[in-house]
Write a protein that holds these residues in place. Sequence first.
Motif, PDB file in Angstrom:
ATOM      1  N   ILE B 188      20.193 119.664 -16.310  1.00  0.00           N
ATOM      2  CA  ILE B 188      20.078 119.032 -14.991  1.00  0.00           C
ATOM      3  C   ILE B 188      20.964 117.794 -14.879  1.00  0.00           C
ATOM      4  N   ASN B 189      21.489 117.345 -16.021  1.00  0.00           N
ATOM      5  CA  ASN B 189      22.528 116.314 -15.999  1.00  0.00           C
ATOM      6  C   ASN B 189      22.129 115.029 -15.259  1.00  0.00           C
ATOM      7  N   PRO B 190      21.080 114.360 -15.730  1.00  0.00           N
ATOM      8  CA  PRO B 190      20.638 113.142 -15.051  1.00  0.00           C
ATOM      9  C   PRO B 190      21.637 112.002 -15.217  1.00  0.00           C
ATOM     10  N   THR B 191      21.595 111.068 -14.277  1.00  0.00           N
ATOM     11  CA  THR B 191      22.426 109.878 -14.302  1.00  0.00           C
ATOM     12  C   THR B 191      21.743 108.790 -15.125  1.00  0.00           C
ATOM     13  N   MET B 192      20.417 108.861 -15.132  1.00  0.00           N
ATOM     14  CA  MET B 192      19.634 107.790 -15.756  1.00  0.00           C
ATOM     15  C   MET B 192      18.417 108.381 -16.458  1.00  0.00           C
ATOM     16  N   LEU B 193      18.069 107.758 -17.583  1.00  0.00           N
ATOM     17  CA  LEU B 193      16.899 108.185 -18.354  1.00  0.00           C
ATOM     18  C   LEU B 193      16.012 106.967 -18.587  1.00  0.00           C
ATOM     19  N   VAL B 194      14.714 107.127 -18.360  1.00  0.00           N
ATOM     20  CA  VAL B 194      13.766 106.068 -18.720  1.00  0.00           C
ATOM     21  C   VAL B 194      12.937 106.589 -19.888  1.00  0.00           C
ATOM     22  N   SER B 195      13.272 106.125 -21.089  1.00  0.00           N
ATOM     23  CA  SER B 195      12.512 106.532 -22.276  1.00  0.00           C
ATOM     24  C   SER B 195      11.209 105.747 -22.316  1.00  0.00           C
ATOM     25  N   LEU B 196      10.122 106.422 -22.657  1.00  0.00           N
ATOM     26  CA  LEU B 196       8.823 105.750 -22.720  1.00  0.00           C
ATOM     27  C   LEU B 196       8.382 105.570 -24.165  1.00  0.00           C
ATOM     28  N   THR B 197       7.939 104.381 -24.504  1.00  0.00           N
ATOM     29  CA  THR B 197       7.545 103.966 -25.853  1.00  0.00           C
ATOM     30  C   THR B 197       8.762 103.824 -26.765  1.00  0.00           C
ATOM     31  N   ALA B 198       9.468 104.947 -26.948  1.00  0.00           N
ATOM     32  CA  ALA B 198      10.709 104.940 -27.730  1.00  0.00           C
ATOM     33  C   ALA B 198      11.533 106.142 -27.282  1.00  0.00           C
ATOM     34  N   PRO B 199      12.868 106.066 -27.381  1.00  0.00           N
ATOM     35  CA  PRO B 199      13.685 107.231 -27.020  1.00  0.00           C
ATOM     36  C   PRO B 199      13.366 108.406 -27.943  1.00  0.00           C
ATOM     37  N   LYS B 200      13.459 109.604 -27.411  1.00  0.00           N
ATOM     38  CA  LYS B 200      13.312 110.794 -28.209  1.00  0.00           C
ATOM     39  C   LYS B 200      14.710 111.174 -28.711  1.00  0.00           C
ATOM     40  N   PRO B 201      14.792 112.029 -29.746  1.00  0.00           N
ATOM     41  CA  PRO B 201      16.114 112.312 -30.328  1.00  0.00           C
ATOM     42  C   PRO B 201      17.145 112.801 -29.319  1.00  0.00           C
ATOM     43  N   CYS B 202      16.733 113.518 -28.291  1.00  0.00           N
ATOM     44  CA  CYS B 202      17.705 114.035 -27.315  1.00  0.00           C
ATOM     45  C   CYS B 202      18.374 112.900 -26.534  1.00  0.00           C
ATOM     46  N   ALA B 203      17.805 111.688 -26.572  1.00  0.00           N
ATOM     47  CA  ALA B 203      18.443 110.546 -25.894  1.00  0.00           C
ATOM     48  C   ALA B 203      19.811 110.239 -26.499  1.00  0.00           C
ATOM     49  N   ASP B 204      19.971 110.546 -27.790  1.00  0.00           N
ATOM     50  CA  ASP B 204      21.285 110.427 -28.437  1.00  0.00           C
ATOM     51  C   ASP B 204      22.337 111.254 -27.691  1.00  0.00           C
ATOM     52  N   LYS B 205      21.968 112.521 -27.435  1.00  0.00           N
ATOM     53  CA  LYS B 205      22.880 113.444 -26.742  1.00  0.00           C
ATOM     54  C   LYS B 205      23.131 112.989 -25.310  1.00  0.00           C
ATOM     55  N   PHE B 206      22.147 112.317 -24.746  1.00  0.00           N
ATOM     56  CA  PHE B 206      22.283 111.821 -23.372  1.00  0.00           C
ATOM     57  C   PHE B 206      23.369 110.744 -23.300  1.00  0.00           C
ATOM     58  N   ILE B 207      23.391 109.898 -24.329  1.00  0.00           N
ATOM     59  CA  ILE B 207      24.253 108.712 -24.312  1.00  0.00           C
ATOM     60  C   ILE B 207      25.625 108.950 -24.940  1.00  0.00           C
ATOM     61  N   ILE B 208      25.624 109.599 -26.106  1.00  0.00           N
ATOM     62  CA  ILE B 208      26.890 109.715 -26.851  1.00  0.00           C
ATOM     63  C   ILE B 208      27.945 110.477 -26.048  1.00  0.00           C
ATOM     64  N   GLY B 209      29.085 109.839 -25.853  1.00  0.00           N
ATOM     65  CA  GLY B 209      30.159 110.446 -25.072  1.00  0.00           C
ATOM     66  C   GLY B 209      29.983 110.318 -23.574  1.00  0.00           C
ATOM     67  N   HIS B 210      28.932 109.621 -23.160  1.00  0.00           N
ATOM     68  CA  HIS B 210      28.668 109.445 -21.722  1.00  0.00           C
ATOM     69  C   HIS B 210      28.416 107.983 -21.392  1.00  0.00           C
ATOM     70  N   PRO B 211      29.452 107.143 -21.467  1.00  0.00           N
ATOM     71  CA  PRO B 211      29.242 105.711 -21.226  1.00  0.00           C
ATOM     72  C   PRO B 211      28.770 105.397 -19.799  1.00  0.00           C
ATOM     73  N   GLU B 212      28.923 106.350 -18.888  1.00  0.00           N
ATOM     74  CA  GLU B 212      28.515 106.115 -17.494  1.00  0.00           C
ATOM     75  C   GLU B 212      27.013 106.307 -17.312  1.00  0.00           C
ATOM     76  N   ARG B 213      26.355 106.908 -18.274  1.00  0.00           N
ATOM     77  CA  ARG B 213      24.925 107.165 -18.133  1.00  0.00           C
ATOM     78  C   ARG B 213      24.100 105.912 -18.431  1.00  0.00           C
ATOM     79  N   ILE B 214      22.964 105.838 -17.767  1.00  0.00           N
ATOM     80  CA  ILE B 214      22.133 104.632 -17.814  1.00  0.00           C
ATOM     81  C   ILE B 214      20.832 104.950 -18.549  1.00  0.00           C
ATOM     82  N   HIS B 215      20.447 104.041 -19.437  1.00  0.00           N
ATOM     83  CA  HIS B 215      19.273 104.289 -20.262  1.00  0.00           C
ATOM     84  C   HIS B 215      18.359 103.064 -20.282  1.00  0.00           C
ATOM     85  N   TYR B 216      17.140 103.251 -19.823  1.00  0.00           N
ATOM     86  CA  TYR B 216      16.128 102.191 -19.872  1.00  0.00           C
ATOM     87  C   TYR B 216      15.018 102.573 -20.849  1.00  0.00           C
TER      88      TYR B 216
END
Lengths: 248, 248
Positions: B188-216
Motif C-alpha cells: 500500500i506504500n504509505p507515506t508515513m508510519l506511526v510505530s507504537l511502543t517500538a518499531p517492528k522489523p518491517c519498519a527497517d524496510k519502510f525507511i531504508i532507501g526511502h528518505p522521503e518517508r516519515i516515521h513517528y
Amino acid sequence: MSSTAFKTLSAKAAAQLDKELMSSGAFSIDQLMELAGLAVAQAVYKQYPPSKLLSTEKILILVGPGNNGGDGLVAARHLKLWGAYDPVLYYPKKSTKNQLYTNLLTQLVDLEVPEISTIEEVKQLVIDKNVNLILDALFGFSFKPPIREPFDDLISFLSENHSKISPIISIDIPSGWDVDNGPVDVDINPTMLVSLTAPKPCADKFIIGHPERIHYLGGRFINQKIAKKYDIEDLIKKYKDDQLIVKL
Amino acid sequence: MSSTAFKTLSAKAAAQLDKELMSSGAFSIDQLMELAGLAVAQAVYKQYPPSKLLSTEKILILVGPGNNGGDGLVAARHLKLWGAYDPVLYYPKKSTKNQLYTNLLTQLVDLEVPEISTIEEVKQLVIDKNVNLILDALFGFSFKPPIREPFDDLISFLSENHSKISPIISIDIPSGWDVDNGPVDVDINPTMLVSLTAPKPCADKFIIGHPERIHYLGGRFINQKIAKKYDIEDLIKKYKDDQLIVKL
C-alpha cells in the motif's frame, strides 16, 4: 451575565454529565481517567517546567479515596515517565474493591514511585521543603463534608502553613472547599487549579480577587451535543490545536 | 550494530510485551488504546497540520477488525474533537463481541462522524481525491496472511493506485506487510508510519532507501524495567519533554 469569564457546572450538573459520558456516551472510567490525569500532568509541566538546575523536580502526590485520587495516580505516572519529575505518593485510604485504583497503583510501583505512609512523614517533607510541588488529588466535585481522618488533619496542616510551603496544584476543586460555594473553615489555598471538563462554581471564588492564581482547563472529550446540553460550548472552544489543556 | 538507527521488536516480542503490560503491568486495553490512538492523532496533526485554506481536512479512516482498528477509532475521535479534521470511517468487519470497539464506535457516532459502508464508495472517495489523508488502521503486528475479503480488494486497490492518491499514514505496520519481513505481493506504500511502543522489523524496510518517508514513534507508557527487558531503553529516551510522540 456571569461574574466570571467562564461557565461553571454545579456539583449536580457535573455528576450528571459524568454519568451521561459513561452510559449513553459509552466512555469507560479507564479512558476518562487516563485523559484527565494526562491533562493534569501536562498542565503541571506547562506551568512548572522542570528546572534546568535540578535533575528532577520533586512532587508530592496527595491521593484521596475516589476518582480525584485516581486522576492524581494517572498524573503521577505520566510525570514520572517523562523523566523530569520525581513523584512521592501519600495514599492513606486505598480502596480494596476498586480494581482500577489498584491497577493504577501497580503501574506506579513498577515505575519505582516511592510511597510514604504516615501523615508525620508528609508534614516533615512539606515543612522541610523537600518537595518542590504538591499535587492535591484528595477530593473532587462529589466531595461532601465533613472531611474524614486523616484528611482533616492533613488539610488543616496545609491550610495553617500555606505561606511557608511549596505551591499546591489542585485537581478539579481545592480539597475541602465546598464545590458550589468555595472555601469553608480551612482553606488549603492552592496556587493553581486544573478544572476537569468544566470549572465548578467554586472556581469563581478561586479566581475573583486573586489575579496571581493560575487556572487551567483539561478533559477534552466533550462532544458538541453534550456541550450544548450543558451550555459549555464557548468553554470547549477555548482549546487550541491538538492541545489537551488550556490556560483560562 | 543494526542496519537502522533504531531498535525493533519482532511480532513475537511485541505480542509478549503487550501481554506483559496487560497482566503484571496492570494496564487495561482501554487505557493503552486511548494513549496509542491519541499519539497517532497527534502525529497526524504534527505532520499534516490543518490547512489554513480549508475549513477542515478530510481524512479517511480505514478500520480493521482488531486492536489496530481500535487505535484508528480512538485517533479519529481526537482528530474530530480538535475541530480541524473531518474523518470518514470505513469499518466493514465490526466485532459484535468486543464491547470496547462498540463503545469507541458509539463515541464517533455521537460526534457525527460519517461512515461509508461499501468498498465502491471508498474507491470513489479515494480516486476523486475527496479525502486529503488516509489513515490505515487495518492490521497491526498480530496480522498473519492471507488478507481476507474485503481487505484484499481494498489493499490491492490502494497498492495499484498509490501514485494517484492522497498520503497514507499507517498505524504500527503498513497493512498487508509481513511484520518481520516487510512488503509482500501488494504494497500500500504509505507515506508515513506511526510505530507504537517500538518499531517492528518491517519498519527497517519502510525507511531504508526511502528518505522521503516519515516515521513517528508513539505509545509512551513503557517503564524502565520493561524497556530494559526488551532492550528498547535508547528508543524511549528519544521522547522529549511531555510529548507523546517523537519523529524518528
